[in-house]
Structures are given as C-alpha cells and as structure tokens.
Design an enzyme around this catalytic site. Structure first.
Site, short mmCIF file in Angstrom:
data_model
loop_
_atom_site.label_atom_id
_atom_site.label_comp_id
_atom_site.label_asym_id
_atom_site.label_seq_id
_atom_site.Cartn_x
_atom_site.Cartn_y
_atom_site.Cartn_z
N ARG A 44 38.45 28.89 43.27
CA ARG A 44 39.62 28.42 44.02
C ARG A 44 39.22 27.36 45.05
O ARG A 44 38.17 26.73 44.91
CB ARG A 44 40.33 29.63 44.63
CG ARG A 44 40.80 30.63 43.56
CD ARG A 44 41.52 31.81 44.16
NE ARG A 44 42.72 31.39 44.86
CZ ARG A 44 43.37 32.15 45.75
NH1 ARG A 44 42.93 33.37 46.00
NH2 ARG A 44 44.44 31.69 46.36
N TYR A 46 47.61 36.68 42.13
CA TYR A 46 47.27 38.05 42.56
C TYR A 46 47.85 39.15 41.67
O TYR A 46 47.58 40.32 41.89
CB TYR A 46 47.70 38.26 44.02
CG TYR A 46 46.99 37.33 44.97
CD1 TYR A 46 45.60 37.39 45.11
CD2 TYR A 46 47.69 36.39 45.73
CE1 TYR A 46 44.94 36.54 45.97
CE2 TYR A 46 47.03 35.54 46.60
CZ TYR A 46 45.65 35.62 46.72
OH TYR A 46 44.99 34.77 47.56
N ARG A 102 53.67 38.15 46.35
CA ARG A 102 52.97 36.97 46.82
C ARG A 102 52.17 36.32 45.69
O ARG A 102 51.33 36.98 45.07
CB ARG A 102 52.02 37.48 47.91
CG ARG A 102 50.97 36.57 48.34
CD ARG A 102 49.92 37.33 49.16
NE ARG A 102 49.01 36.36 49.69
CZ ARG A 102 47.74 36.60 49.93
NH1 ARG A 102 47.24 37.80 49.74
NH2 ARG A 102 46.98 35.66 50.39
N HIS A 108 36.90 34.68 55.21
CA HIS A 108 36.36 33.32 55.32
C HIS A 108 36.24 32.86 56.77
O HIS A 108 35.76 31.76 57.03
CB HIS A 108 37.25 32.35 54.54
CG HIS A 108 37.68 32.87 53.20
ND1 HIS A 108 36.77 33.17 52.20
CD2 HIS A 108 38.90 33.22 52.71
CE1 HIS A 108 37.43 33.65 51.15
NE2 HIS A 108 38.72 33.70 51.44
N GLU A 127 32.49 44.26 49.69
CA GLU A 127 33.57 43.27 49.87
C GLU A 127 34.19 43.05 48.51
O GLU A 127 33.47 42.88 47.52
CB GLU A 127 32.94 41.97 50.38
CG GLU A 127 33.91 40.80 50.37
CD GLU A 127 33.22 39.45 50.60
OE1 GLU A 127 32.14 39.41 51.23
OE2 GLU A 127 33.76 38.44 50.12
N ALA A 135 42.14 36.63 53.98
CA ALA A 135 41.68 35.36 54.57
C ALA A 135 40.64 35.56 55.67
O ALA A 135 39.83 34.65 55.93
CB ALA A 135 42.88 34.59 55.11
N ASP A 191 30.35 41.25 62.26
CA ASP A 191 29.58 42.04 63.24
C ASP A 191 29.90 43.52 63.13
O ASP A 191 29.00 44.37 63.24
CB ASP A 191 29.88 41.54 64.66
CG ASP A 191 29.23 40.20 64.96
OD1 ASP A 191 28.40 39.73 64.16
OD2 ASP A 191 29.57 39.61 66.01
N HIS A 223 37.64 41.23 46.17
CA HIS A 223 38.80 40.34 46.08
C HIS A 223 39.44 40.48 44.71
O HIS A 223 38.75 40.64 43.71
CB HIS A 223 38.38 38.88 46.27
CG HIS A 223 37.69 38.66 47.57
ND1 HIS A 223 38.37 38.58 48.76
CD2 HIS A 223 36.38 38.59 47.86
CE1 HIS A 223 37.49 38.45 49.74
NE2 HIS A 223 36.27 38.46 49.23
N PRO A 267 45.04 40.84 55.90
CA PRO A 267 46.33 40.17 56.04
C PRO A 267 46.95 39.73 54.71
O PRO A 267 46.25 39.28 53.81
CB PRO A 267 46.02 38.95 56.91
CG PRO A 267 44.55 38.73 56.77
CD PRO A 267 43.96 40.10 56.56
N ASN A 268 48.26 39.87 54.67
CA ASN A 268 49.12 39.43 53.56
C ASN A 268 49.03 40.33 52.32
O ASN A 268 49.80 40.15 51.38
CB ASN A 268 48.84 37.96 53.17
CG ASN A 268 49.05 37.03 54.34
OD1 ASN A 268 50.12 37.05 54.95
ND2 ASN A 268 48.06 36.23 54.68
N ASN A 275 38.88 44.55 51.29
CA ASN A 275 39.44 43.26 50.90
C ASN A 275 40.03 42.69 52.19
O ASN A 275 41.15 43.04 52.58
CB ASN A 275 40.52 43.41 49.83
CG ASN A 275 41.08 42.05 49.42
OD1 ASN A 275 40.73 41.02 50.02
ND2 ASN A 275 41.92 42.03 48.40
N ARG A 312 37.55 28.91 50.31
CA ARG A 312 37.39 30.33 49.92
C ARG A 312 36.00 30.64 49.37
O ARG A 312 35.69 31.77 49.02
CB ARG A 312 38.43 30.72 48.86
CG ARG A 312 39.85 30.66 49.38
CD ARG A 312 40.84 31.16 48.33
NE ARG A 312 42.13 30.57 48.55
CZ ARG A 312 43.04 31.03 49.42
NH1 ARG A 312 42.80 32.10 50.13
NH2 ARG A 312 44.19 30.41 49.59
N SER A 361 41.22 38.00 43.30
CA SER A 361 41.01 36.72 42.61
C SER A 361 39.53 36.34 42.64
O SER A 361 38.76 36.86 43.46
CB SER A 361 41.84 35.62 43.30
OG SER A 361 41.39 35.42 44.63
C1 DQA Z 1 41.85 37.57 48.51
C2 DQA Z 1 41.25 36.15 48.47
C3 DQA Z 1 41.37 35.49 49.83
O1 DQA Z 1 40.82 34.17 49.77
C4 DQA Z 1 42.82 35.39 50.23
O2 DQA Z 1 42.92 34.84 51.54
C5 DQA Z 1 43.54 36.68 50.16
C6 DQA Z 1 43.28 37.56 49.01
C7 DQA Z 1 41.84 38.24 47.11
O3 DQA Z 1 41.98 39.45 47.06
O4 DQA Z 1 41.74 37.54 46.09
O5 DQA Z 1 44.39 37.00 50.98
O6 DQA Z 1 41.05 38.37 49.36
#
Ligand code: DQA
Length: 149
Positions: free
Chosen positions: A107, A23, A18, A80, A98, A77, A87, A100, A10-11, A74, A111, A102
C-alpha cells in the site's frame, strides 16, 4: 492461564463499513467471534478490546504486564506513528504480535514503516481476518514454549 490481550486501534470499530475492498466485509464483532472460536481450539482465553485513543491503548498494554500471557495488537494507523506504543510494548516482557488485515507493504509508502515491529516478537499482515487467527496461533506457540520470540 492468563488471557491473551487482543488490542485494536483507531477506526477498527468501523470494520465492515470502512473501505471494504481493502479491509473486507467482516465487522469487528465478527473478527472477535472468529478469534474466540479459534482460541477455544487452542485452550487459550482472550480479552478483546478496541480504542480510538492512543493513551488508552498504552494503558491497556501496561495492564497486560500483570494480567495477560501475551498481546496481539492491530494498532491501525498508530502502527506508523506511535513512539508511545513502541515504548509500552518494549516495557512489557511478554510475547507479542503486531498484525494487520491488509498487506501494508503493498500500500502507500507511509504504511511501509512500523514503529511497533522492533518492539514485538513478530508481525503478520495481509490475510484479512485470518491475520488474527495466525497471530493467535503464533502467540500460542510462543506462550507454550515460554518464549518471547
Ligand atoms: C491496518 C493497516 C493500517 O495501515 C491502517 O491505518 C489501519 C488498518 C490493517 O489492519 O490493515 O487502520 O492496521
């Protein structure tokens, strides 16, 4: 050889717009182009996707069981919060990373916990777009060595 699935949660469709101080200014299309250029040097193929929906990400992980050689995720959110993604990753017998953009550990406290980390081969964070490149390099090594990590 089957592609590596690069899954974005998401996002991440808003990357570049954003919170650029956190980011960066690269868009998700830019990140995809960076990944494609990098895997071309490794002899890997990728399937690059983004969804704002947890269930869709779960379904793509299930699809990867048959169709992928590894997963880079990635999960934004959902990292977390999502037992469902944990699963799904556990159910897939594939090398997985996994990642990210950031450094989540620098942070907010919420997170600092990842529900996905115990279900994947390894975790990369804090290198901006290069986190994707590093994740793909790591997956390439695991796939070449035929290891889950
Ligand atoms: C993220 C870090 C997450 O905590 C955050 O919710 C994101 C982006 C990152 O790529 O740094 O949406 O996954």
């Amino acid at each position: 050889m089957k592609p590596v699935y690069v899954l974005n949660g998401p996002n991440l469709n808003l990357l570049g717009l954003r919170e650029p101080a956190i980011y960066g200014s690269a868009t998700l299309k830019d990140v995809e182009a960076l990944c494609r250029a990098h895997v071309a040097t490794l002899g890997l193929a990728i399937e690059f996707r983004q969804s704002n929906h947890e269930g869709e990400l779960v379904s793509w992980i299930h699809e990867a069981r048959e169709k992928a050689s590894g997963i880079a995720i990635n999960a934004g959110a959902y990292t977390h919060t999502s037992v469902a993604l944990h699963d799904a990753l556990k159910a897939v017998d594939l090398p997985s990373v996994e990642l990210h953009l950031s450094n989540v550990h620098k942070r907010e406290a919420f997170r600092h916990t990842s529900l996905l980390a115990p279900a994947v081969s390894g975790v990369i964070c804090g290198f901006g777009s290069d986190s994707y490149v590093l994740a793909l390099t790591a997956l390439h090594s695991l796939i070449s060595a035929n290891k889950k990590g």
